[in-house]
Design a protein around this motif. Structure first.
Motif, PDB file in Angstrom:
ATOM      1  N   UNK A  88      75.624 -50.460   1.657  1.00 21.04           N
ATOM      2  CA  UNK A  88      76.350 -49.834   2.754  1.00 21.04           C
ATOM      3  C   UNK A  88      77.002 -50.879   3.637  1.00 21.04           C
ATOM      4  N   UNK A  89      78.318 -50.752   3.799  1.00 24.44           N
ATOM      5  CA  UNK A  89      79.083 -51.743   4.570  1.00 24.44           C
ATOM      6  C   UNK A  89      80.543 -51.315   4.612  1.00 24.44           C
ATOM      7  N   UNK A  90      81.297 -51.997   5.446  1.00 25.83           N
ATOM      8  CA  UNK A  90      82.747 -51.897   5.379  1.00 25.83           C
ATOM      9  C   UNK A  90      83.217 -52.943   4.374  1.00 25.83           C
ATOM     10  N   UNK A  91      83.982 -52.499   3.414  1.00 29.82           N
ATOM     11  CA  UNK A  91      84.464 -53.388   2.358  1.00 29.82           C
ATOM     12  C   UNK A  91      85.917 -53.768   2.641  1.00 29.82           C
ATOM     13  N   UNK A  92      86.181 -55.063   2.545  1.00 29.02           N
ATOM     14  CA  UNK A  92      87.508 -55.596   2.809  1.00 29.02           C
ATOM     15  C   UNK A  92      88.059 -56.279   1.565  1.00 29.02           C
ATOM     16  N   UNK A  93      89.337 -56.040   1.285  1.00 28.79           N
ATOM     17  CA  UNK A  93      89.986 -56.832   0.254  1.00 28.79           C
ATOM     18  C   UNK A  93      90.762 -57.954   0.930  1.00 28.79           C
ATOM     19  N   UNK A  94      90.939 -59.031   0.190  1.00 26.47           N
ATOM     20  CA  UNK A  94      91.579 -60.211   0.750  1.00 26.47           C
ATOM     21  C   UNK A  94      92.397 -60.919  -0.316  1.00 26.47           C
ATOM     22  N   UNK A  95      93.391 -61.661   0.133  1.00 29.47           N
ATOM     23  CA  UNK A  95      94.248 -62.414  -0.777  1.00 29.47           C
ATOM     24  C   UNK A  95      94.484 -63.804  -0.210  1.00 29.47           C
ATOM     25  N   UNK A  96      94.562 -64.772  -1.100  1.00 27.24           N
ATOM     26  CA  UNK A  96      94.807 -66.134  -0.640  1.00 27.24           C
ATOM     27  C   UNK A  96      94.903 -67.100  -1.804  1.00 27.24           C
ATOM     28  N   UNK A  97      94.923 -68.372  -1.460  1.00 26.92           N
ATOM     29  CA  UNK A  97      95.021 -69.435  -2.467  1.00 26.92           C
ATOM     30  C   UNK A  97      93.880 -70.434  -2.313  1.00 26.92           C
ATOM     31  N   UNK A  98      92.648 -69.950  -2.325  1.00 27.93           N
ATOM     32  CA  UNK A  98      91.527 -70.877  -2.143  1.00 27.93           C
ATOM     33  C   UNK A  98      91.332 -71.784  -3.347  1.00 27.93           C
ATOM     34  N   UNK A  99      90.784 -72.962  -3.092  1.00 26.66           N
ATOM     35  CA  UNK A  99      90.385 -73.808  -4.204  1.00 26.66           C
ATOM     36  C   UNK A  99      89.106 -73.210  -4.802  1.00 26.66           C
ATOM     37  N   UNK A 100      88.795 -73.587  -6.032  1.00 26.35           N
ATOM     38  CA  UNK A 100      87.671 -72.958  -6.743  1.00 26.35           C
ATOM     39  C   UNK A 100      86.373 -73.039  -5.958  1.00 26.35           C
ATOM     40  N   UNK A 101      86.135 -74.172  -5.332  1.00 26.48           N
ATOM     41  CA  UNK A 101      84.863 -74.338  -4.626  1.00 26.48           C
ATOM     42  C   UNK A 101      84.792 -73.535  -3.348  1.00 26.48           C
ATOM     43  N   UNK A 102      85.888 -72.889  -2.968  1.00 29.34           N
ATOM     44  CA  UNK A 102      85.912 -72.132  -1.722  1.00 29.34           C
ATOM     45  C   UNK A 102      86.302 -70.680  -1.919  1.00 29.34           C
ATOM     46  N   UNK A 103      86.359 -70.211  -3.161  1.00 27.18           N
ATOM     47  CA  UNK A 103      86.883 -68.863  -3.361  1.00 27.18           C
ATOM     48  C   UNK A 103      85.875 -67.762  -3.093  1.00 27.18           C
ATOM     49  N   UNK A 104      84.668 -68.124  -2.691  1.00 23.21           N
ATOM     50  CA  UNK A 104      83.707 -67.118  -2.258  1.00 23.21           C
ATOM     51  C   UNK A 104      83.508 -67.145  -0.743  1.00 23.21           C
ATOM     52  N   UNK A 105      84.322 -67.909  -0.056  1.00 26.26           N
ATOM     53  CA  UNK A 105      84.235 -68.019   1.399  1.00 26.26           C
ATOM     54  C   UNK A 105      85.385 -67.290   2.062  1.00 26.26           C
ATOM     55  N   UNK A 106      85.109 -66.536   3.116  1.00 26.17           N
ATOM     56  CA  UNK A 106      86.196 -65.814   3.802  1.00 26.17           C
ATOM     57  C   UNK A 106      87.328 -66.727   4.254  1.00 26.17           C
ATOM     58  N   UNK A 107      86.998 -67.955   4.629  1.00 29.53           N
ATOM     59  CA  UNK A 107      88.010 -68.884   5.127  1.00 29.53           C
ATOM     60  C   UNK A 107      89.068 -69.215   4.090  1.00 29.53           C
ATOM     61  N   UNK A 108      88.768 -68.951   2.825  1.00 32.24           N
ATOM     62  CA  UNK A 108      89.733 -69.266   1.775  1.00 32.24           C
ATOM     63  C   UNK A 108      90.852 -68.253   1.647  1.00 32.24           C
ATOM     64  N   UNK A 109      90.747 -67.166   2.395  1.00 36.37           N
ATOM     65  CA  UNK A 109      91.710 -66.075   2.255  1.00 36.37           C
ATOM     66  C   UNK A 109      92.498 -65.894   3.549  1.00 36.37           C
ATOM     67  N   UNK A 110      93.794 -65.661   3.412  1.00 36.82           N
ATOM     68  CA  UNK A 110      94.638 -65.614   4.597  1.00 36.82           C
ATOM     69  C   UNK A 110      95.134 -64.203   4.926  1.00 36.82           C
ATOM     70  N   UNK A 111      95.029 -63.287   3.988  1.00 41.43           N
ATOM     71  CA  UNK A 111      95.471 -61.922   4.238  1.00 41.43           C
ATOM     72  C   UNK A 111      94.321 -60.971   3.970  1.00 41.43           C
ATOM     73  N   UNK A 112      94.138 -60.009   4.880  1.00 38.44           N
ATOM     74  CA  UNK A 112      93.019 -59.080   4.793  1.00 38.44           C
ATOM     75  C   UNK A 112      93.493 -57.645   4.953  1.00 38.44           C
ATOM     76  N   UNK A 113      92.849 -56.759   4.199  1.00 37.01           N
ATOM     77  CA  UNK A 113      93.092 -55.343   4.382  1.00 37.01           C
ATOM     78  C   UNK A 113      92.294 -54.827   5.567  1.00 37.01           C
ATOM     79  N   UNK A 114      92.449 -53.552   5.871  1.00 37.68           N
ATOM     80  CA  UNK A 114      91.839 -52.985   7.065  1.00 37.68           C
ATOM     81  C   UNK A 114      90.385 -52.583   6.871  1.00 37.68           C
ATOM     82  N   UNK A 115      89.903 -52.556   5.664  1.00 37.47           N
ATOM     83  CA  UNK A 115      88.511 -52.211   5.411  1.00 37.47           C
ATOM     84  C   UNK A 115      88.339 -50.741   5.074  1.00 37.47           C
TER      85      UNK A 115
END
Length: 122
Positions: A88-115
């Motif tokens: 149970x949670x609010x689920x957000x989709x995100x898009x970006x160009x993270x490097x492989x070592x950072x693609x599981x971190x929110x900071x790696x994504x620059x665009x977010x959906x509303x949840x």
């Protein structure tokens, strides 16, 4: 760039839901799903590369959730099965160009959906 997430709802434990993220604008290297439960920090759920050569899941959803992408429609999906109350949670989709070592971190994504809210009842 806009991301529109949908598909959330109320489901009983053990049930399934399919989340959809419709993206407009340019294509990014990676698309991800994150979630945030009340009182908790946003956490990684799954990510995939547009090229299709990398998919990563959080341990908590591995084997139950599947991320996929329809490149022609610029849409990302999250198929969720065997849902648990702790999903149970609010689920957000995100898009970006993270490097492989950072693609599981929110900071790696620059665009977010509303949840979209997913509630799993016990």
């Amino acid at each position: 760039v806009q991301l529109q997430a949908s598909g959330g709802g109320l489901v009983q434990a053990g049930g399934s839901l399919r989340l959809t993220c419709a993206a407009s604008g340019r294509t990014f290297r990676s698309y991800g799903w994150f979630r945030q439960a009340p009182g908790k920090e946003r956490e990684f759920v799954a990510t995939l590369r547009s090229s299709g050569n990398r998919i990563v899941y959080a341990d908590s959803v591995k084997g139950r959730f599947t991320i996929s992408r329809d490149n022609a429609k610029n849409t990302v999906f999250l198929e969720m099965s065997s849902l648990k109350p702790e999903d149970t949670a609010v689920y957000y989709c995100a898009a970006g160009n993270p490097i492989i070592t950072a693609d599981s971190a929110p900071d790696g994504y620059i665009h977010w959906g509303q949840g979209t809210l997913v509630t799993v009842s016990s």
